[in-house]
Design an enzyme around this catalytic site. Structure first.
Site, PDB file in Angstrom:
ATOM      1  N   GLY A  44       0.792  -1.224   0.000  1.00  0.00           N
ATOM      2  CA  GLY A  44       0.000   0.000   0.000  1.00  0.00           C
ATOM      3  C   GLY A  44       0.821   1.268   0.000  1.00  0.00           C
ATOM      4  N   GLU A 109      -6.564   5.374   1.750  1.00  0.00           N
ATOM      5  CA  GLU A 109      -6.788   4.057   2.339  1.00  0.00           C
ATOM      6  C   GLU A 109      -7.758   4.170   3.500  1.00  0.00           C
ATOM      7  OE1 GLU A 109      -3.365   1.641   3.024  1.00  0.00           O
ATOM      8  OE2 GLU A 109      -2.423   2.173   1.125  1.00  0.00           O
ATOM      9  N   ASP A 204      10.678 -13.745  16.710  1.00  0.00           N
ATOM     10  CA  ASP A 204      11.858 -14.087  17.501  1.00  0.00           C
ATOM     11  C   ASP A 204      12.265 -12.977  18.464  1.00  0.00           C
ATOM     12  OD1 ASP A 204      12.095 -16.500  15.922  1.00  0.00           O
ATOM     13  OD2 ASP A 204      12.928 -15.228  14.342  1.00  0.00           O
ATOM     14  N   HIS A 225      -5.853  -8.554   7.892  1.00  0.00           N
ATOM     15  CA  HIS A 225      -6.119  -7.799   6.666  1.00  0.00           C
ATOM     16  C   HIS A 225      -7.374  -8.347   6.018  1.00  0.00           C
ATOM     17  CE1 HIS A 225      -5.617  -5.728   2.874  1.00  0.00           C
ATOM     18  NE2 HIS A 225      -4.635  -5.028   3.423  1.00  0.00           N
ATOM     19  N   ARG A 269     -10.052  -1.382   9.392  1.00  0.00           N
ATOM     20  CA  ARG A 269      -9.756  -2.750   8.959  1.00  0.00           C
ATOM     21  C   ARG A 269     -10.466  -3.809   9.787  1.00  0.00           C
ATOM     22  NH1 ARG A 269      -3.312  -2.755   7.343  1.00  0.00           N
ATOM     23  NH2 ARG A 269      -3.621  -1.855   5.261  1.00  0.00           N
ATOM     24  N   HIS A 330      -2.188 -10.218   9.667  1.00  0.00           N
ATOM     25  CA  HIS A 330      -1.385  -9.223   8.948  1.00  0.00           C
ATOM     26  C   HIS A 330      -0.375  -8.489   9.825  1.00  0.00           C
ATOM     27  CE1 HIS A 330      -0.454  -6.606   5.637  1.00  0.00           C
ATOM     28  NE2 HIS A 330      -0.899  -5.528   6.233  1.00  0.00           N
ATOM     29  N   ARG A 365      -4.426  -0.703  14.029  1.00  0.00           N
ATOM     30  CA  ARG A 365      -3.504   0.149  13.271  1.00  0.00           C
ATOM     31  C   ARG A 365      -4.199   0.840  12.101  1.00  0.00           C
ATOM     32  NH1 ARG A 365      -0.222  -0.683   8.648  1.00  0.00           N
ATOM     33  NH2 ARG A 365      -0.948  -2.849   8.536  1.00  0.00           N
TER      34      ARG A 365
END
Length: 510
Positions: A44, A109, A204, A225, A269, A330, A365
């Site tokens: 994006g 967006e 990790d 997503h 989202r 996502h 987010r």
């Protein structure tokens, strides 16, 4: 000369290494090749208030609104106010963002009030950024690059991080010392059966920070997503496509998002992902469809060349017919708790990018803020280190008490964990929907597995097991629905949970 170790080679790690190397000797460690990271696959773009009809205040407001009440306003203000300058720095480092009529092109967006998302190569923004920064790294003389090197754990001395334990490119264990360690190792998309993340995203950095005693935050908030191709591998279909006019259709060809939210396909989202999941459930699991045919074949090929090629590879002529889409894991809003300079609760340890939880994203987010967050806070971290803040005297003392969270212990009859089984369990228990009975069953099952083996892949799976246990605990504790965390048994947002959840391992000191 002081030594700094940077773990990870996405945008956060590369920027941290480039800027820190101006004063210190830097060792950059990456477990794959230098250019392999989540950044590389970002389609994006990067959001920033760079245009005359936009403002920092509007970007701040959009970010806070998407965060569902849990974004830290002061940190969001840092992100949005410093973002434009940092994007201009990217341009100076060779990132060629797309232009239109001689000016920077921009897209719209979800949950943004204005078009402010820059892109490069159409839908290859991450690749363009990664390529430019890797070129800069290769040309920088004060950086030692260790590729195909796995960071197994942090080394502590008197409560301070002083280095890392690694498996080198030949699989041999070694120890590296440093005055500071910067974690920039990305997220943990491989926790889930269906994910947009590459194979290297096994969490990790978060896991080794947890074991070392660092505080973690917001672990229950994982963003799904809404639109990935409903094919093996869940190829990402950028939200920018919906920003340009693509619409979502049910199995009968009816547009359904307009009845769900005023923003329709450009709702936050979490709203779009849940709506698609609900529609799929009503269709006995069949995917919904994304219709971009009205945009025209020429536009789709030019603006979204990566997605165009992927659709054709899978046999979809998306310029003339809708393509099947489904949600996938996502981005993790949670991570290693940091202040606005990247400092963690452990002296000597910094974290930037998706591995970190700065408080910017809150419970959900805002689209295209992730690259910006990595960029801004990696730069700030390097700036702080340039002022010789190695002593720990100015180290943050977080005032909110962290929950002491014992790492669940496996039972005596535990069997070696299988990664596919773990990912399946997490998708079912801590996916788009959660509820107490399923979370309890998941917690019990996680105790029936134990890590096994001494290869890098084995250690990755062990890290995923540790993170699964703390994520399940965090999701169980938040008895409400907020942002990306949805509880079927607690569907309302509760004022009793208008706060972050912080965790540290049992036995670790503040």
């Amino acid at each position: 000369m002081s030594e700094v170790i940077v773990v990870g080679s996405g945008i956060a790690g590369l920027i941290a290494a480039i800027e820190t190397s101006r004063k210190y000797a830097v060792t950059l460690i990456t477990k794959a090749e230098l250019s392999e990271s989540n950044t590389r696959y970002a389609q994006g773009g990067i959001a920033a208030a760079l245009f005359e009809d936009d403002s920092v205040a509007e970007h701040v407001a959009d970010t806070l609104r998407a965060g569902a009440g849990l974004s830290s306003k002061s940190v969001v203000e840092v992100l949005c106010s410093e973002g434009p300058a940092r994007v201009r720095d990217l341009i100076r480092l060779g990132v060629a963002f797309d232009q239109h009529n001689g000016e920077l092109a921009r897209g719209l967006e979800a949950a943004h009030s204005r078009p402010r998302v820059l892109h490069a190569g159409g839908d290859a923004t991450g690749f363009a950024i990664e390529s430019a920064l890797v070129h800069t790294i290769r040309a920088t003389g004060n950086i030692t690059i260790l590729e195909h090197t796995f960071v197994k754990d942090l080394i502590l001395h008197d409560g301070r991080v002083v280095g890392v334990e690694i498996l080198d490119a030949t699989g041999n264990p070694r120890s590296l010392s440093a005055d500071a360690v910067i974690l920039a190792s990305g997220g943990a998309g491989q926790l889930y059966l269906h994910t947009t993340n590459p194979a290297v995203a096994t969490g990790d950095g978060i896991a080794i920070a947890l074991r070392a005693g660092a505080e973690l935050a917001d672990l229950e908030f994982y963003q799904f997503h809404p639109t990935t191709l409903a094919v093996p591998g869940n190829f990402l279909i950028s939200e920018a496509l919906r920003g340009d006019g693509a619409v979502l259709l049910d199995a009968e060809g009816h547009r359904f998002m307009k009845a769900v939210h005023p923003g329709a396909e450009l709702a936050p989202r979490d709203v779009v992902a849940r709506s698609i999941a609900e529609q799929m459930a009503a269709q006995n699991g069949a995917p919904v469809f994304l219709d971009a045919s009205a945009l025209g074949a020429d536009f789709l090929k030019e603006r979204f060349p990566t997605i165009d090629a992927a659709c054709r590879t899978y046999g979809f002529d998306w310029a003339s017919q809708p393509v099947p889409v489904t949600p996938a894991a996502h981005y993790w809003m949670g991570g290693v708790r940091t202040d606005e300079w990247g400092r963690t609760s452990l002296p000597g340890l910094f974290a930037v990018g998706e591995v970190a939880c700065t408080g910017v994203h809150g419970a959900n987010r805002l689209a295209s803020n992730s690259l910006l967050e990595s960029l801004v806070f990696a730069w700030r971290c390097a700036s702080l280190l340039s002022n010789d803040d190695f002593s720990g005297k100015a180290w943050p003392v977080f005032t909110d008490e962290a929950t002491v969270l014992p790492l669940q212990q496996e039972v005596g009859s535990a069997t070696p964990v299988d990664r596919k089984a773990l990912q399946t369990l997490m998708w079912e228990a801590v996916g788009i929907y959660r509820e107490e009975s399923v979370l309890l069953r998941a917690a019990k099952q996680l105790c029936l597995w134990k890590p096994n083996g001494t290869t890098a892949s084995d250690y990755e799976t062990a890290n995923l097991l540790d993170l699964s246990r703390v994520m399940v605990a965090a999701a169980s504790m938040r008895q409400e629905s907020r942002g990306a965390h949805w509880r079927n048994d607690f569907p309302e947002t509760s004022p009793n949970f208008h706060h972050h959840q912080y965790f540290r391992r049992e036995g670790s000191a503040r």
